[in-house]
Design a protein around this motif. Structure first.
Motif, short mmCIF file in Angstrom:
data_model
loop_
_atom_site.label_atom_id
_atom_site.label_comp_id
_atom_site.label_asym_id
_atom_site.label_seq_id
_atom_site.Cartn_x
_atom_site.Cartn_y
_atom_site.Cartn_z
N HIS A 167 27.92 37.74 39.49
CA HIS A 167 29.23 37.11 39.38
C HIS A 167 29.72 36.74 40.78
O HIS A 167 29.68 37.56 41.69
CB HIS A 167 30.23 38.05 38.72
N VAL A 168 30.18 35.54 40.93
CA VAL A 168 30.74 35.07 42.20
C VAL A 168 32.20 34.73 41.97
O VAL A 168 32.55 33.99 41.06
CB VAL A 168 29.98 33.84 42.72
N ASP A 215 34.97 35.48 47.32
CA ASP A 215 33.70 35.82 47.96
C ASP A 215 33.36 34.83 49.08
O ASP A 215 33.67 33.64 49.00
CB ASP A 215 32.55 35.81 46.94
N ILE A 232 27.14 35.37 50.11
CA ILE A 232 26.51 35.25 48.79
C ILE A 232 25.13 34.63 48.93
O ILE A 232 24.15 35.11 48.35
CB ILE A 232 27.38 34.42 47.84
N LEU A 270 22.49 36.97 50.18
CA LEU A 270 22.00 37.96 49.22
C LEU A 270 20.75 37.48 48.48
O LEU A 270 19.92 38.27 48.04
CB LEU A 270 23.09 38.30 48.20
N ILE A 278 29.30 42.06 51.96
CA ILE A 278 30.07 41.25 51.02
C ILE A 278 31.51 41.73 50.89
O ILE A 278 32.43 40.94 50.66
CB ILE A 278 29.37 41.25 49.62
N GLN A 279 31.75 43.03 51.10
CA GLN A 279 33.10 43.59 51.01
C GLN A 279 33.69 43.95 52.37
O GLN A 279 34.79 44.49 52.43
CB GLN A 279 33.08 44.84 50.12
N ASN A 312 28.37 48.05 43.34
CA ASN A 312 29.14 46.91 42.83
C ASN A 312 28.29 46.14 41.82
O ASN A 312 27.39 45.40 42.20
CB ASN A 312 29.55 46.02 44.02
N ALA A 371 28.88 43.61 40.07
CA ALA A 371 28.98 42.15 40.09
C ALA A 371 27.90 41.52 40.95
O ALA A 371 27.56 40.35 40.78
CB ALA A 371 30.36 41.72 40.61
N LYS A 372 27.32 42.32 41.87
CA LYS A 372 26.36 41.76 42.82
C LYS A 372 25.01 42.47 42.83
O LYS A 372 24.00 41.86 43.21
CB LYS A 372 26.95 41.82 44.24
N PHE A 373 24.97 43.74 42.43
CA PHE A 373 23.74 44.52 42.61
C PHE A 373 23.37 45.28 41.34
O PHE A 373 24.23 45.61 40.52
CB PHE A 373 23.91 45.50 43.77
N ASP A 379 36.48 42.50 37.50
CA ASP A 379 35.12 42.56 38.03
C ASP A 379 34.18 43.18 36.99
O ASP A 379 34.54 43.27 35.81
CB ASP A 379 35.07 43.31 39.37
#
Length: 206
Positions: A1-2, A6, A11, A14, A45-46, A119, A121-123, A190
């Protein structure tokens, strides 16, 4: 999810690596919290996170290319440590880097227990299982308030209130959520965070 907030560069990094570096070819050393903050704000990313106590870095040709940081657990007193951040330099894929960093922490700090959050949404959390962590659960999605590239957590909104956050004077009795919507902020959820733990002896962690 982007999400709208972000960073596009982060992104892309990644999923697209311009350089592959092998962890065995790197030197390893502790870095200061200031160095860790700068590296994480540029590459994670955060961004960075507060209360980092132990920060370990991998260096390739004297260049910091990956970092792992630890601190006291933020949300649970059941654990001795929290793995706070793992991050590679933008565009770099450090093969075996996480294992080297984690082993250095285990050897030097002799932890009894560690918790970390992924997270979703990304991993997918693969790095945790490779390091020996056990999956515990996935927390419910978190609500955020988004306005273009700006983002505010729902927790912060409830703690501070709209007036304090934005310097207005609507007063008590006015719905913070309605004020957000009236001013073009929209709620976004999220994908939740997966929780991983490691409880073991030093010998088992090697």
């Amino acid at each position: 999810h982007v999400f709208d907030w972000d960073s596009t560069d982060k992104i892309i990094s990644l999923i697209k690596h311009d350089e592959t570096i092998f962890g065995r070819n790197c030197t390893i050393d502790y870095v200061s919290a200031d160095v860790a903050d700068r590296f994480l704000n540029l590459n994670h990313i955060q961004g960075t996170v507060s209360h980092q106590i132990v920060c370990i870095g991998l260096f390739y040709e004297n260049r910091l290319v990956e970092i792992m940081t630890f601190g006291k657990p933020r949300y649970s007193s059941k654990y001795q440590w929290e793995l706070l951040r793992l991050c590679s330099e933008l565009g770099s894929n450090v093969v075996g880097g996480a294992s080297r960093l984690f082993k250095r922490f285990i050897d030097d700090m002799n932890p009894e227990s560690i918790i970390s959050y992924c997270n979703r949404a990304k991993f997918k959390g693969d790095v945790y299982t490779k390091l020996g962590f056990k999956y515990v659960r996935t927390n419910s999605p978190t609500k955020w308030w988004s306005k273009a590239s700006r983002v505010i957590s729902d927790t912060l909104l409830r703690q501070r209130g709209y007036d304090q956050l934005f310097g207005t004077n609507y007063g008590k009795g006015t719905s913070n959520e309605q004020l957000m919507i009236d001013n073009w902020w929209l709620p976004v959820y999220d994908c939740g965070q997966a929780v991983y733990e490691l409880n073991s002896t030093k010998a088992d962690l090697r």
